[in-house]
Motif scaffolding. Structure first.
Motif, mmCIF file in Angstrom:
data_model
loop_
_atom_site.group_PDB
_atom_site.id
_atom_site.type_symbol
_atom_site.label_atom_id
_atom_site.label_comp_id
_atom_site.label_asym_id
_atom_site.label_seq_id
_atom_site.Cartn_x
_atom_site.Cartn_y
_atom_site.Cartn_z
ATOM 1 N N LYS A 56 10.686 3.809 4.452
ATOM 2 C CA LYS A 56 8.707 4.464 3.972
ATOM 3 C C LYS A 56 8.357 4.209 4.966
ATOM 4 C CE LYS A 56 9.315 2.723 -0.933
ATOM 5 N NZ LYS A 56 8.356 2.132 -1.861
ATOM 6 N N HIS A 503 -2.281 -0.288 3.722
ATOM 7 C CA HIS A 503 -1.824 0.213 2.892
ATOM 8 C C HIS A 503 -2.242 -0.493 1.416
ATOM 9 C CE1 HIS A 503 2.315 1.833 1.235
ATOM 10 N NE2 HIS A 503 2.293 0.425 1.095
ATOM 11 N N GLY A 507 -5.398 2.417 -1.528
ATOM 12 C CA GLY A 507 -4.797 2.944 -3.183
ATOM 13 C C GLY A 507 -5.416 1.959 -4.675
ATOM 14 N N PRO A 512 -3.437 7.614 -4.106
ATOM 15 C CA PRO A 512 -2.496 7.578 -3.788
ATOM 16 C C PRO A 512 -3.086 6.188 -2.382
ATOM 17 C CG PRO A 512 -2.385 9.170 -3.408
ATOM 18 C CD PRO A 512 -2.899 9.034 -4.917
ATOM 19 N N ASP A 513 -2.165 5.430 -1.759
ATOM 20 C CA ASP A 513 -3.139 4.862 -0.819
ATOM 21 C C ASP A 513 -3.406 5.511 0.409
ATOM 22 O OD1 ASP A 513 -1.322 4.176 0.754
ATOM 23 O OD2 ASP A 513 -0.518 4.051 -0.720
ATOM 24 N N ASP A 516 -0.035 6.824 1.987
ATOM 25 C CA ASP A 516 1.325 6.713 0.884
ATOM 26 C C ASP A 516 1.969 7.634 2.120
ATOM 27 O OD1 ASP A 516 1.799 7.768 -2.103
ATOM 28 O OD2 ASP A 516 2.995 9.362 -0.989
ATOM 29 N N ASN A 517 3.937 7.585 1.700
ATOM 30 C CA ASN A 517 4.318 7.965 2.461
ATOM 31 C C ASN A 517 4.656 9.755 2.217
ATOM 32 O OD1 ASN A 517 6.996 7.278 3.359
ATOM 33 N ND2 ASN A 517 8.368 8.229 2.492
ATOM 34 N N LYS A 521 -0.402 13.541 0.043
ATOM 35 C CA LYS A 521 -1.697 12.632 -0.396
ATOM 36 C C LYS A 521 -2.229 11.709 0.126
ATOM 37 C CE LYS A 521 2.727 13.753 -3.659
ATOM 38 N NZ LYS A 521 3.814 13.183 -4.651
ATOM 39 N N GLY A 522 -1.701 11.056 1.349
ATOM 40 C CA GLY A 522 -2.730 10.471 1.648
ATOM 41 C C GLY A 522 -4.144 10.314 2.174
#
Length: 568
Positions: A56, A503, A507, A512-513, A516-517, A521-522
């Motif tokens: 990740k 991290h 979130g 999501p934090d 995010d992967n 989204k992050g």
């Protein structure tokens, strides 16, 4: 190791017939190939961890930063071993074999399918197998070997090159200055080639081939290093700098009840013997940190009839006292460099994942490898440095009789680093907004922050290297050259801590934090803004440290001969 045994020769007059540009050609060749090997591996390593080992984004970032942190922490130990016991030649030689072993081990993780997870199912990309304990163990073993190699090579490579010039002559001083220029030039070439040719091979041909090339180059560097053995000047290790530091502190503590005048009025006798062989500059007694001066005060029973200290842990020379003062003065300035490096290490960590989310096409048929994007900053350095050194500096002196001091140069670099982080945050915010609208931004929008980062490195990092080399005593140069990697080590650990903390706490339940992967989204831009804010606080701290700094007497920054060299 017959060749290593030949490195025991002291720095006497027959040895001085060696050295010069013949030996430098072997040293520069060795350094160029060695750096091509190690940087060729690390340039695209984030992509290797995420694409081949299926880590990740946060896990890959932590592994990457912890490895770089260890690789930059190890030079401190390497400097101690070099200066006190082994000498620079032996330290570089043994460390080079560890680097080769590390590169071979990491190459095996790409070559043997048992040593990395199987490829992801293209129909189920979210269900990739994670690396098992054996695969992680072999990978971490290879990285550990590389860190040991870095610990021996980084603090000794520049000082070993400097040893090849006789700094007591004008020819030697000019040769040393030219050596630094060639060192920076070859380093820039290595960075550009590593981030373009080698990264392209890794991304488009094979990771095995892409790692085998750096491994082969490392092997060639070792061969070239030993071929030049009979041309080198070997400087004997002069004992641990830390034992001298400890003696001064303990002697000052033992005499803590002595009363010294505010200004030296001749009533106090200090122990000030002639310089040891190999020490080129004598440091006069200064008024800063006067509590340490007590270590050099001669009291009853301190000297034998021959004028030698009875107890070296009770009486130290003025030179030893002033050397400790040099170190104390440098530490606050050094600590200010840690946050400034975080701005670079954060962008280096996330620039590849960002580029992978952007349009990297240059024309209809060629796609730029994500790991090659950062070459923009290296090109900036390569263009800017000659302009700065050959045009701006001499022009400022001719027109205004003004020269930029090393601390001013570092401060300018910190400012560029802060502006680079704010720019990175703005670009990432726009990129994410466009991505959510199903539109890809061109990867060349990252050029703004990379150019600024290149200018930051040109001023700050090169300024730090010159600052440490000029402000440390000559026999502590290995220690001086370990301080710069040490600030990188602290910055990488701090970056890892920031990434892990963000991290964990950024979130929410349905949110999501920041890291995010899936970067779309992050909120990576929030992390950039946070680090830019830390940079502003650090700039204030650096200004406070710099305004009270007292340059070492006789250092290049105060040398009147510098005025002539600037005009020349």
């Amino acid at each position: 190791m017959e060749v290593l045994e030949n490195a025991k020769n002291p720095n006497n007059s027959p040895e001085r017939k060696r050295g010069g540009w013949i030996s430098i050609s072997f040293i520069l060749g060795n350094e160029t190939l060695e750096r091509m090997g190690t940087i060729g591996l690390s340039a695209n390593f984030m992509a290797y961890l995420t694409n081949v080992f299926h880590m990740k984004l946060v896990d890959a970032s932590n592994v990457f930063n912890l490895w770089l942190g260890l690789s930059n922490l190890a030079p401190l130990l390497g400097a101690i071993i070099s200066d006190a016991y082994a000498g620079r030649f032996k330290t570089i030689a043994y460390a080079s074999f560890f680097s080769l072993l590390g590169l071979m081990t990491v190459t095996l993780t790409a070559w043997l399918h048992q040593l990395h997870p199987p490829e992801c199912n293209i129909h189920r990309p979210d269900s990739c197998d994670r690396p098992n304990k054996l695969q992680l163990g072999v990978l971490f073993l290879g990285l550990s070997f590389l860190s040991i190699g870095s610990g021996g090579i980084r603090p000794c490579s520049i000082p070993f090159g400097v040893d090849q010039f006789d700094q007591r002559t004008e020819k030697g001083l000019k040769g040393m200055a030219s050596y630094f220029n060639w060192y920076y030039l070859t380093f820039s070439i290595v960075l550009i080639v590593s981030h373009t040719v080698i990264v392209y091979i890794q991304d488009n041909i094979s990771w095995t081939v892409g790692f085998s090339i750096p491994t082969g180059l490392m092997a060639c560097s070792i061969v070239l290093f030993f071929v030049g053995t009979r041309f080198y000047v070997y400087v004997k290790p002069e004992g641990s700098a830390f034992s001298s530091i400890a003696r001064v502190i303990l002697a000052a503590h033992k005499k803590r009840n002595l009363k010294l005048p505010v200004e030296d009025d001749g009533t106090v006798e200090y122990y000030d013997p002639p310089l040891k062989p190999g020490v080129l500059s004598k440091l006069p007694l200064t008024n800063q940190y006067k509590f340490l001066d007590k270590a050099a005060v001669i009291t009853e029973g301190d000297l034998t009839t021959a004028g030698v200290p009875v107890n070296k842990w009770r009486l130290c020379s003025v030179q030893e006292v002033e050397e400790v003062k040099c170190l104390i003065r440098i530490i606050p300035v050094w600590s200010a460099g840690i946050i400034s490096v975080v701005t670079m290490s954060t962008q280096v960590t996330f620039i590849v994942p960002q580029a992978m989310k952007m349009d990297r096409h240059m024309g209809p048929h060629f796609e730029i490898p994500a790991g090659s994007v950062s070459v923009i900053s290296f090109i900036t350095i390569g263009i800017w440095l000659p302009i700065y050194d050959r045009v701006i500096v001499p022009s400022l002196w001719r027109i205004r009789k003004f020269r930029v001091t090393l601390l001013q140069r570092m401060g300018i670099g910190i400012v560029f680093g802060i502006v680079s982080m704010f720019t990175a945050a703005i670009v990432e915010r726009v990129r994410r907004t466009q991505a959510l609208k199903m539109t890809q931004m061109s990867v060349f929008w990252l050029a703004w922050q990379l150019v600024l980062m290149g200018l930051s490195e040109s001023f700050n990092y090169i300024g730090q290297i010159e600052f440490f080399n000029s402000q440390f005593p000559e026999h502590m140069r290995s220690l001086a050259n370990s301080l710069f990697p040490l600030s990188f080590a602290a910055s990488h650990y701090l970056t890892s801590l920031l990434v892990t903390t963000v991290h964990k706490f950024s979130g929410g339940k349905d949110k999501p934090d920041w890291l995010d992967n899936d970067l779309n989204k992050g909120r990576l831009d929030y992390l950039y803004y946070m680090i830019a804010g830390l940079g502003v606080v650090n700039l204030v701290y650096f200004w406070y440290c710099a305004r009270s700094y007292q340059y070492k007497a006789g250092s290049q920054i105060e040398d009147l001969a510098e005025e002539k060299s600037l005009v020349d």
